[in-house]
Enzyme design. Structure first.
Site, PDB file in Angstrom:
ATOM      1  N   HIS A 154      45.895  -6.862   3.022  1.00 15.61           N
ATOM      2  CA  HIS A 154      46.821  -6.251   3.984  1.00 15.61           C
ATOM      3  C   HIS A 154      47.450  -4.996   3.394  1.00 15.61           C
ATOM      4  O   HIS A 154      47.727  -4.932   2.187  1.00 15.61           O
ATOM      5  CB  HIS A 154      47.932  -7.246   4.341  1.00 15.61           C
ATOM      6  CG  HIS A 154      47.431  -8.517   4.958  1.00 15.61           C
ATOM      7  ND1 HIS A 154      47.102  -9.631   4.216  1.00 15.61           N
ATOM      8  CD2 HIS A 154      47.198  -8.843   6.259  1.00 15.61           C
ATOM      9  CE1 HIS A 154      46.693 -10.595   5.025  1.00 15.61           C
ATOM     10  NE2 HIS A 154      46.735 -10.142   6.279  1.00 15.61           N
ATOM     11  N   HIS A 209      55.420  -6.851   2.090  1.00 14.91           N
ATOM     12  CA  HIS A 209      55.718  -6.493   3.486  1.00 14.91           C
ATOM     13  C   HIS A 209      57.224  -6.448   3.807  1.00 14.91           C
ATOM     14  O   HIS A 209      57.601  -5.889   4.837  1.00 14.91           O
ATOM     15  CB  HIS A 209      55.075  -7.486   4.453  1.00 14.91           C
ATOM     16  CG  HIS A 209      53.578  -7.497   4.425  1.00 14.91           C
ATOM     17  ND1 HIS A 209      52.820  -6.356   4.614  1.00 14.91           N
ATOM     18  CD2 HIS A 209      52.688  -8.511   4.226  1.00 14.91           C
ATOM     19  CE1 HIS A 209      51.525  -6.681   4.536  1.00 14.91           C
ATOM     20  NE2 HIS A 209      51.426  -7.965   4.305  1.00 14.91           N
TER      21      HIS A 209
HETATM   22 ZN   LIG Z   1      47.610 -10.098   2.280  1.00 15.93          ZN
END
Ligand SMILES: [Zn+2]
Length: 375
Positions: A170, A133
């Site tokens: 995610h 991320h």
């Molecule tokens: Zn994750």
């Protein structure tokens, strides 16, 4: 040919804080379980202790000002504009040594990259990596430095074509964004839909731009997706794209927060489904750099990455966990169970709806992405 396992106990010197879901101890638990099964003593295995990256190696991707801020907050104290860079109480806390930890994690990923590119072996695993991320000048989703991007950039500099497969619950937004406009990196992310989970991106319509159109692929799954629908979707999309693209190296983010008993997400995979996907990746990857990722049930992390390392080495493990590990883990709060646990009973109605949704997504990908991806 050897497979490299890259690790150091030095990770344990760092701590996101007592209430943070990412617990560093999960790395040690994984190492312990792998060791207890004897998977570091195999003739195919080379253990490599992690060496820190140099700051300039992070600067190939990250903004200088952001790196200098990370260096300054390494003491554990907040500074003036830290908040503007995503740092502070919450997801990305400022804790003592956070920059040291980032240098260790990125260092291990670069060691994995060099191991396969230098021809020492075909597979390398950095369980601490996969911090997908982090953005160029911003911390996000427990990630400060984006080791997958830094590793892939080194592969590109060494003239390699790279496919990146991200199976974390995610969306792999930081990696997608870094390579959104190039056809030299094919990114494929399988994740829970952004409608119900952070970071709220990764819809199938995000397919890249400019020269990169068709080279970003997203498979967003509805909550409660189980093994069969997940593996079916993988099979419909991933092998054909990898065959068309012909990468030199496959980099994977192997997040294990997709399981039904992960506390942060809503997918319902089991270790049986995870193992099936890992075996497929092994068949597809000419060379394989495997990185860790999310996973907030620490016992799932240890079991799943041990299973992954066994698949990488072509070893079938007994279901019964080694006694020494089991004793420790039960003391720490693990329910007594085996390596994979019991298969899940399918909830048919939900499964059927999820299958219909994924048929729609697969159809969309076949229409928009498949005709664009080429060698
Ligand atoms: Zn994750």
């Amino acid at each position: 040919m050897k497979n490299a396992f890259i690790y150091t106990d030095a990770y344990l010197d760092y701590d996101y804080g007592p209430t943070h879901p990412l617990r560093i101890i999960r790395l040690k638990l994984t190492y312990d379980l792998i060791n207890a099964y004897g998977l570091l003593d195999l003739p195919s295995v080379q253990f490599i202790p992690t060496i820190k990256a140099e700051e300039k190696e992070l600067a190939v991707f990250h903004d200088e000002e952001y790196l200098s801020l990370l260096r300054q907050v390494n003491e554990g104290f907040a500074l003036g504009d830290a908040y503007a860079y995503g740092l502070g109480p919450g997801d990305n806390p400022i804790f003592p040594g956070l920059f040291n930890l980032s240098l260790l994690v990125a260092g291990a990923t670069l060691q994995a990259i060099d191991f396969v590119v230098d021809g020492n072996g075909e597979i390398a695993f950095n369980i601490a990596g996969g911090l997908h991320h982090a953005m160029r000048s911003r911390a996000s989703g427990f990630c400060y430095v984006n080791d997958p991007v830094i590793g892939i950039m080194r592969l590109l500099r060494r003239g390699k074509r790279v496919a990146y497969i991200d199976i974390d619950a995610h969306h792999g937004d930081g990696v997608q964004k870094a390579f959104y406009d190039t056809d030299q990196v094919l990114t494929i992310s399988l994740h829970e839909t952004g409608y119900t989970l952070f970071p709220g991106t990764g819809f199938e319509s995000e397919i890249g731009e400019g020269k990169g159109e068709g080279y970003s692929v997203n498979l967003p799954f509805p909550p409660e997706t189980e093994d069969d629908v997940y593996v079916w979707t993988f099979d419909e999309v991933v092998p054909e794209l990898i065959h068309a693209f012909q990468p030199d190296v496959v980099v994977t983010q192997l997040g294990v927060d997709t399981f039904y008993d992960d506390p942060l997400t809503n997918l319902h995979l089991s270790l049986f489904g995870y193992e099936r996907v890992l075996k497929r990746i092994k068949d597809l990857a000419p060379k394989w750099v495997a990185l860790g990722g999310g996973g907030y049930n620490i016992f799932n992390v240890a079991r799943a990455w041990t299973l992954a390392w066994a698949v990488m080495n072509g070893v079938e493990l007994e279901e019964a966990l080694p006694e020494s590990f089991l004793k420790e883990a039960v003391k720490m709060g693990m329910e007594e169970r085996g390596l994979r646990g019991r298969p899940r009973t399918l909830r048919h109605s939900q499964n059927k709806e999820n299958r219909t949704e994924m048929e729609r997504v697969v159809h969309y990908i076949k229409r928009t992405v498949f005709p664009r991806v080429e060698e």
